[in-house]
Write a protein that holds these residues in place. Structure first.
Motif, PDB file in Angstrom:
ATOM      1  N   VAL A   1       0.850  -1.202   0.000  1.00 21.21           N
ATOM      2  CA  VAL A   1       0.000   0.000   0.000  1.00 21.21           C
ATOM      3  C   VAL A   1       0.880   1.245   0.000  1.00 21.21           C
ATOM      4  N   LYS A   2       1.885   1.260   0.854  1.00 24.21           N
ATOM      5  CA  LYS A   2       2.788   2.418   0.943  1.00 24.21           C
ATOM      6  C   LYS A   2       3.534   2.636  -0.370  1.00 24.21           C
ATOM      7  N   THR A   3       3.939   1.539  -1.006  1.00 21.27           N
ATOM      8  CA  THR A   3       4.626   1.645  -2.299  1.00 21.27           C
ATOM      9  C   THR A   3       3.701   2.245  -3.356  1.00 21.27           C
ATOM     10  N   HIS A   4       2.464   1.761  -3.405  1.00 22.63           N
ATOM     11  CA  HIS A   4       1.504   2.315  -4.370  1.00 22.63           C
ATOM     12  C   HIS A   4       1.297   3.803  -4.126  1.00 22.63           C
ATOM     13  N   LEU A   5       1.124   4.190  -2.869  1.00 18.03           N
ATOM     14  CA  LEU A   5       0.916   5.611  -2.570  1.00 18.03           C
ATOM     15  C   LEU A   5       2.136   6.443  -2.954  1.00 18.03           C
ATOM     16  N   SER A   6       3.326   5.945  -2.685  1.00 17.22           N
ATOM     17  CA  SER A   6       4.543   6.674  -3.057  1.00 17.22           C
ATOM     18  C   SER A   6       4.602   6.915  -4.558  1.00 17.22           C
ATOM     19  N   ARG A   7       4.236   5.902  -5.315  1.00 19.79           N
ATOM     20  CA  ARG A   7       4.240   6.042  -6.781  1.00 19.79           C
ATOM     21  C   ARG A   7       3.168   7.020  -7.247  1.00 19.79           C
ATOM     22  N   VAL A   8       2.019   7.000  -6.585  1.00 19.51           N
ATOM     23  CA  VAL A   8       0.945   7.940  -6.909  1.00 19.51           C
ATOM     24  C   VAL A   8       1.410   9.370  -6.641  1.00 19.51           C
ATOM     25  N   PHE A   9       2.050   9.584  -5.494  1.00 17.55           N
ATOM     26  CA  PHE A   9       2.534  10.919  -5.148  1.00 17.55           C
ATOM     27  C   PHE A   9       3.478  11.444  -6.227  1.00 17.55           C
ATOM     28  N   ILE A  10       4.360  10.581  -6.713  1.00 12.42           N
ATOM     29  CA  ILE A  10       5.305  10.986  -7.760  1.00 12.42           C
ATOM     30  C   ILE A  10       4.570  11.308  -9.059  1.00 12.42           C
ATOM     31  N   LYS A  11       3.671  10.427  -9.462  1.00  9.28           N
ATOM     32  CA  LYS A  11       2.960  10.609 -10.734  1.00  9.28           C
ATOM     33  C   LYS A  11       2.077  11.846 -10.730  1.00  9.28           C
ATOM     34  N   LEU A  12       1.465  12.152  -9.585  1.00 10.27           N
ATOM     35  CA  LEU A  12       0.559  13.305  -9.515  1.00 10.27           C
ATOM     36  C   LEU A  12       1.234  14.550  -8.954  1.00 10.27           C
ATOM     37  N   GLU A  13       2.524  14.408  -8.626  1.00 11.97           N
ATOM     38  CA  GLU A  13       3.326  15.527  -8.117  1.00 11.97           C
ATOM     39  C   GLU A  13       2.738  16.134  -6.852  1.00 11.97           C
ATOM     40  N   VAL A  14       2.391  15.246  -5.895  1.00 11.88           N
ATOM     41  CA  VAL A  14       1.942  15.670  -4.578  1.00 11.88           C
ATOM     42  C   VAL A  14       2.899  15.072  -3.545  1.00 11.88           C
ATOM     43  N   CYS A  15       2.887  15.630  -2.339  1.00 15.81           N
ATOM     44  CA  CYS A  15       3.854  15.207  -1.322  1.00 15.81           C
ATOM     45  C   CYS A  15       3.292  14.255  -0.275  1.00 15.81           C
ATOM     46  N   ASP A  16       1.980  14.273  -0.085  1.00 18.50           N
ATOM     47  CA  ASP A  16       1.399  13.445   0.971  1.00 18.50           C
ATOM     48  C   ASP A  16      -0.081  13.203   0.698  1.00 18.50           C
ATOM     49  N   SER A  17      -0.714  12.461   1.606  1.00 22.61           N
ATOM     50  CA  SER A  17      -2.124  12.105   1.409  1.00 22.61           C
ATOM     51  C   SER A  17      -3.040  13.316   1.413  1.00 22.61           C
ATOM     52  N   LEU A  18      -2.733  14.305   2.231  1.00 25.80           N
ATOM     53  CA  LEU A  18      -3.561  15.517   2.250  1.00 25.80           C
ATOM     54  C   LEU A  18      -3.521  16.210   0.899  1.00 25.80           C
ATOM     55  N   GLN A  19      -2.332  16.372   0.349  1.00 28.44           N
ATOM     56  CA  GLN A  19      -2.231  16.990  -0.974  1.00 28.44           C
ATOM     57  C   GLN A  19      -2.926  16.138  -2.033  1.00 28.44           C
ATOM     58  N   LEU A  20      -2.857  14.832  -1.883  1.00 25.78           N
ATOM     59  CA  LEU A  20      -3.548  13.937  -2.813  1.00 25.78           C
ATOM     60  C   LEU A  20      -5.053  14.186  -2.764  1.00 25.78           C
ATOM     61  N   LEU A  21      -5.604  14.270  -1.557  1.00 27.73           N
ATOM     62  CA  LEU A  21      -7.043  14.521  -1.420  1.00 27.73           C
ATOM     63  C   LEU A  21      -7.424  15.876  -1.995  1.00 27.73           C
ATOM     64  N   LEU A  22      -6.601  16.878  -1.749  1.00 29.01           N
ATOM     65  CA  LEU A  22      -6.860  18.206  -2.315  1.00 29.01           C
ATOM     66  C   LEU A  22      -6.773  18.170  -3.838  1.00 29.01           C
ATOM     67  N   TRP A  23      -5.804  17.426  -4.351  1.00 27.39           N
ATOM     68  CA  TRP A  23      -5.658  17.287  -5.798  1.00 27.39           C
ATOM     69  C   TRP A  23      -6.904  16.649  -6.391  1.00 27.39           C
ATOM     70  N   MET A  24      -7.360  15.564  -5.767  1.00 25.61           N
ATOM     71  CA  MET A  24      -8.546  14.873  -6.278  1.00 25.61           C
ATOM     72  C   MET A  24      -9.769  15.784  -6.253  1.00 25.61           C
ATOM     73  N   HIS A  25      -9.919  16.530  -5.171  1.00 27.07           N
ATOM     74  CA  HIS A  25     -11.054  17.444  -5.063  1.00 27.07           C
ATOM     75  C   HIS A  25     -10.980  18.528  -6.141  1.00 27.07           C
ATOM     76  N   SER A  26      -9.804  19.087  -6.346  1.00 29.49           N
ATOM     77  CA  SER A  26      -9.664  20.165  -7.329  1.00 29.49           C
ATOM     78  C   SER A  26      -9.836  19.674  -8.762  1.00 29.49           C
TER      79      SER A  26
END
Length: 84
Positions: free
Chosen positions: A39-64
């Protein structure tokens, strides 16, 4: 669907969906029948692909980007244990 989301693997999208719904990493692992490390590996790869730093930024990215994906935990025993 967001074009950036299409760059993610199916499993990465599943992990993101559960994370967006507020699932903890251990819960995601149980629902997808994978290890916590995976799970952590998948999230790390997602952060790189979407250019976000953490889960909070990921959620904000998805919302935006108006990304709302639906996914249910099919691991019924785990779902029953965490219900309540």
């Amino acid at each position: 669907m967001c074009t950036e989301i299409c760059r993610l693997s199916r499993r990465e999208r599943e992990v993101v969906t559960y994370r967006a719904k507020g699932y903890k990493l251990k819960e995601i692992a149980a629902c997808l029948n994978i290890s916590l490390g995976t799970v952590k590996t998948h999230l790390s790869r997602v952060f790189i692909k979407l250019e976000v730093c953490d889960s909070l930024q990921l959620l904000l990215w998805m919302h935006s980007h108006d990304c709302h994906h639906r996914q249910r935990c099919v691991h019924s025993r785990y779902a029953e244990q965490t219900a309540g």
